[in-house]
Every structure is written in structure tokens, then in C-alpha cells.
Design an enzyme around this catalytic site. Structure first.
Site, short mmCIF file in Angstrom:
data_model
loop_
_atom_site.label_atom_id
_atom_site.label_comp_id
_atom_site.label_asym_id
_atom_site.label_seq_id
_atom_site.Cartn_x
_atom_site.Cartn_y
_atom_site.Cartn_z
N TRP A 1 0.85 -1.20 0.00
CA TRP A 1 0.00 0.00 0.00
C TRP A 1 0.88 1.24 0.00
CZ3 TRP A 1 -1.09 -3.97 3.69
CH2 TRP A 1 -2.17 -4.79 3.32
N HIS B 1 -6.47 1.84 2.66
CA HIS B 1 -7.57 0.87 2.54
C HIS B 1 -8.60 1.20 3.63
CE1 HIS B 1 -5.02 -2.11 5.26
NE2 HIS B 1 -4.93 -0.89 5.66
N ARG C 1 -3.60 5.71 -2.88
CA ARG C 1 -2.34 4.95 -2.99
C ARG C 1 -1.41 5.67 -3.94
NH1 ARG C 1 -4.12 -1.43 -2.74
NH2 ARG C 1 -5.49 -1.14 -0.94
N GLN D 1 -13.28 1.75 -1.62
CA GLN D 1 -13.42 0.37 -1.15
C GLN D 1 -14.69 0.23 -0.32
OE1 GLN D 1 -9.85 -0.88 0.97
NE2 GLN D 1 -8.85 -1.45 -0.95
N VAL E 1 -5.45 -11.10 8.37
CA VAL E 1 -6.37 -12.25 8.28
C VAL E 1 -5.58 -13.55 8.22
CG1 VAL E 1 -8.33 -11.08 7.21
CG2 VAL E 1 -6.49 -11.95 5.76
N ALA F 1 -13.45 -10.94 7.39
CA ALA F 1 -13.39 -9.58 6.86
C ALA F 1 -13.09 -9.64 5.37
CB ALA F 1 -12.31 -8.77 7.57
C1 FA5 Z 1 -6.73 -4.44 0.72
O1 FA5 Z 1 -6.78 -3.24 0.55
C2 FA5 Z 1 -7.17 -5.11 1.96
N1 FA5 Z 1 -7.42 -4.09 2.97
C3 FA5 Z 1 -8.42 -5.94 1.67
C4 FA5 Z 1 -8.80 -6.85 2.80
C5 FA5 Z 1 -9.75 -6.46 3.69
C6 FA5 Z 1 -8.22 -8.10 2.90
C7 FA5 Z 1 -10.13 -7.30 4.73
C8 FA5 Z 1 -8.58 -8.94 3.91
C9 FA5 Z 1 -9.55 -8.54 4.80
P1 FA5 Z 1 -5.95 -4.90 -1.72
O2 FA5 Z 1 -4.78 -4.03 -1.75
O3 FA5 Z 1 -5.85 -6.16 -2.49
O4 FA5 Z 1 -6.38 -5.28 -0.30
O5 FA5 Z 1 -7.19 -4.07 -2.29
C10 FA5 Z 1 -8.50 -4.58 -2.22
C11 FA5 Z 1 -9.24 -4.30 -3.52
O6 FA5 Z 1 -9.19 -2.91 -3.80
C12 FA5 Z 1 -8.61 -4.94 -4.74
O7 FA5 Z 1 -9.06 -6.25 -4.89
C13 FA5 Z 1 -9.09 -4.06 -5.84
O8 FA5 Z 1 -10.41 -4.39 -6.20
C14 FA5 Z 1 -9.11 -2.72 -5.20
N2 FA5 Z 1 -7.90 -1.97 -5.51
C15 FA5 Z 1 -6.69 -2.05 -4.93
N3 FA5 Z 1 -5.82 -1.18 -5.46
C16 FA5 Z 1 -6.50 -0.49 -6.38
C17 FA5 Z 1 -6.19 0.59 -7.28
N4 FA5 Z 1 -4.99 1.15 -7.30
N5 FA5 Z 1 -7.14 1.05 -8.10
C18 FA5 Z 1 -8.39 0.50 -8.07
N6 FA5 Z 1 -8.75 -0.51 -7.27
C19 FA5 Z 1 -7.83 -1.00 -6.43
#
Ligand code: FA5
Length: 349
Positions: A158, A178, A204, A218, A261, A317
Site C-alpha cells: 500500500w 484501505h 495509494r 473500497q 487475516v 473480513a
Molecule cells: C486491501 O486493501 C485489503 N485491505 C483488503 C482486505 C480487507 C483483505 C479485509 C482482507 C480482509 P488490496 O490491496 O488487495 O487489499 O485491495 C483490495 C481491492 O481494492 C482490490 O481487490 C481491488 O479491487 C481494489 N484496488 C486495490 N488497489 C486499487 C487501485 N490502485 N485502483 C483500483 N482498485 C484498487
């Protein structure tokens, strides 16, 4: 018409009546010549003053001059009134109130807003309440309380916009990367059972491409209760995918890692752009799947940090990207279209 023997009052009355009847510029000019012109009635009377007896001359001269000025003023007044009336009728002609109005463009909700509301509606039907948290977050909630200590490699997942410490009295603050910090915040102040969804903007510091933006929305999901297992997480996410995308869309759950998790999974939906094997596909890059969320069972250390009895309570979660869900729903191949605010694009939703 005025007779040669008419009195001054009769001359005046006649002139005023004819002035009132003059209805255009030509009639006004004819009136002016006929009354005030060189051979006009009034001019004739003025000329006749010399023939009057000496004693009457002065009085008659003064009366005629007063009348002349008064009629000149009446002429200007009449001219102004006619011009104003002509102008008013031109405007009335130009403003045809019977023409149909210009159609007004109706406003609409942004596609990401529509989809965010749909997501929240699905979870509301499944018994999840909506809560919100701050976009400017303490490092402690965004990372430390989620088992992501400083120097932990997961912080690289992140890339972060940090706030200038000189503006935060030295407290380490950032734009949340997030919505997971709300897990820690909510558990700090609430007791199980918990069933919440947390929508919100995240930021990000990363390069943008067809599926990545530097600002993303999100929706976080958190459930803590007695006896919750991976089966409950799977069932909840499958039901969400069914309601959001319809039964025909395939959903894939595979192992993943998030420090908060255990076990961790990621949920993907089958690619809607290519048949699933085109390496040039901008959306899935040939993998056939588009990742929409990370998820898993809440790590017991996090439940303990909130003061929960981990022999009694477990939790699950998830965190999903609203733009990614929007892209899937509407077949949008480039996430950047969503925030360029081109009305031709937005009008399609
Ligand atoms: C997370 O942000 C974790 N907080 C999710 C989580 C929550 C995991 C609770 C377990 C339990 P991640 O970085 O993969 O995970 O982002 C989650 C989702 O946000 C991705 O699957 C995607 O759909 C979206 N996402 C992430 N980065 C971007 C981006 N730069 N642009 C658009 N969508 C994004």
C-alpha cells in the site's frame, strides 16, 4: 379642424385630440407640421398677434407661448410612448411562449456511486450495517493495529501518501490506503456480534493503468460472532457475487496473504473482455480473472487486541474495490474513464 374664430382652449383641445390619435412616426410628423410647423395652426395664431390691439398683445403672446411649449412637450411624450409600445411588441414577437422549451439534461448519479449503493444494499439485505471512518488516518490504525509493523514488507503493498509531520504535531498520519483501519476502530468501541460494511475513499501512491487509480473506493466487510468460519465468509461472498453479477458469472476464491487475516483469500470474477487467455487483454492480462477483493478470517491477535475472548469469538473480513466492481458490471475496460468526468462517458449510466 380649428376654425379661424376658435378660442385658444378649442385650439388646444383639438391639437391634443389629434396628437392622441397619431399612432406612428409619420402621423406625429404630420401633426407637428400641422400645429407647430411654419404654416401650422399655432404658428398662425402667433403670427396674428401683431394684428391684435396693443393692450391684448402681451397677454395673448404669453398664453400662446405657454401653449406652444406644452404641446411640444406633449409631442415628445407621445413619441416616447409610441416607441416604448413598438419595442414591447417586438420583444413579445421574439418571445414566443408557445414554443416548446429547450430540453433540460437530467442529472444522474455517478456510476461508481450507483454501484457503491448497490453493494451496500446487497449487504444490508444480508444484515450488515453501514458505518464510515476517516480518510485521514493515524498510522496506528492503517498499519500497526492491523499487524503491519514498520519495515514489514506488507507496507509496500500500500504505497502511501504521508502527511507532512510538521502539520500534524509530529503524529504519524496518512491518507488511508484501505478501509481496513475501520476494523480496528470499530472493534475498539463495540462488542460482538458485529456485522458492518464500511464504504470510503482510499489513496495509494502508485502509477495508474487500466485497473489502478491513485484514488479508489473500497467497501470493507467485517463480521465477528460466535462460531463464524470460512464457510460463512465463502457463503457471504458468493451470495454477494450472485446478487451483484448474476448467476452466470464465475467466481474464483484463492489463497492470498494479508497480515490481518488468517487464512487470507482473494476473490476474482471471470474476465468480461477476453475469453480468458489473451495476454494482450488490458483488464485480465490473459489470466482470465479480475481480482475484486481481498478477504479472510480476522487474525486472532486482532480480536485479542480489541479485548475479545478468542475462544468464543471468530470473525471474517473483506475489502473490495468499488471501481473494479463497476467495471465488471458495465464492461468498462479502463478504470481511468471513471474519473475523467467526460459527460459523454457518464451519460451512459
Ligand atoms: C486491501 O486493501 C485489503 N485491505 C483488503 C482486505 C480487507 C483483505 C479485509 C482482507 C480482509 P488490496 O490491496 O488487495 O487489499 O485491495 C483490495 C481491492 O481494492 C482490490 O481487490 C481491488 O479491487 C481494489 N484496488 C486495490 N488497489 C486499487 C487501485 N490502485 N485502483 C483500483 N482498485 C484498487
Amino acid at each position: 379642424m380649428t376654425s379661424p374664430t376658435a378660442t385658444l382652449a378649442e385650439v388646444e383641445q383639438d391639437a391634443r385630440e389629434r396628437l392622441a390619435a397619431a399612432s406612428d412616426e409619420a402621423a406625429l410628423e404630420a401633426w407637428r407640421t400641422g400645429v407647430l410647423g411654419r404654416s401650422g395652426t399655432l404658428t398662425g395664431l402667433l403670427r396674428g398677434i401683431g394684428a391684435l390691439p396693443e393692450a391684448e398683445r402681451k397677454h395673448a403672446g404669453a398664453a400662446l407661448n405657454v401653449l406652444k411649449q406644452s404641446l411640444e412637450a406633449a409631442l415628445e411624450e407621445r413619441r416616447d410612448a409610441l416607441r416604448a409600445a413598438a419595442l414591447a411588441s417586438t420583444v413579445a414577437d421574439a418571445l414566443d411562449v408557445t414554443l416548446p422549451g429547450r430540453p433540460m439534461r437530467r442529472g444522474r448519479l455517478h456510476p461508481v456511486t450507483q454501484v457503491r449503493r448497490e453493494i451496500l444494499d446487497v449487504f444490508a439485505r444480508l444484515g450488515f450495517a453501514t458505518v464510515e471512518g476517516p480518510e485521514v488516518e493515524l498510522e496506528r490504525y492503517n498499519f500497526d493495529l492491523l499487524r503491519i509493523p514498520e519495515h514489514h514488507p506488507a507496507r509496500d503493498m500500500w504505497d502511501t501518501f504521508w502527511l507532512d509531520p510538521s502539520t500534524t504535531e509530529g503524529v504519524s498520519m496518512l491518507l488511508r490506503t484501505h478501509t481496513s483501519p475501520m476494523q480496528a476502530r470499530f472493534m475498539e468501541t463495540h462488542e460482538p456480534p458485529i456485522r458492518i460494511v464500511v464504504p470510503g475513499r482510499c489513496y495509494r501512491y502508485e502509477a495508474t493503468d487500466a485497473t489502478h487509480e491513485w484514488m479508489l473506493q473500497q467497501v470493507e466487510l467485517l463480521a465477528v460472532d460466535e462460531g463464524l468460519s470460512m464457510a460463512n465468509l465463502k457463503g457471504t461472498l458468493q451470495e454477494f457475487a450472485r446478487q451483484m453479477f448474476g448467476p452466470q458469472r464465475k467466481v474464483l476464491m484463492r489463497n492470498s496473504y494479508f497480515p490481518f487475516v488468517e487464512p487470507g483469500v482473494e476473490l476474482s470474477v471471470d474476465c468480461f473482455v477476453c475469453p480468458g487467455n489473451d495476454p494482450a487483454c488490458p483488464v485480465c492480462r490473459g489470466s482470465g480473472w479480475i481480482e475484486i477483493m481481498g478477504a479472510g478470517m480476522v487474525h486472532p491477535e486482532i480480536l485479542e487486541a480489541a479485548g475479545y475472548d478468542t475462544r468464543r469469538y471468530t470473525g471474517f473480513a473483506a475489502g473490495m474495490g468499488v471501481e473494479r466492481v463497476t467495471m465488471l458490471k458495465y464492461g468498462i475496460t479502463d478504470i481511468r474513464n471513471l474519473y475523467q468526468n467526460d459527460p459523454r462517458f457518464l451519460a451512459q449510466f
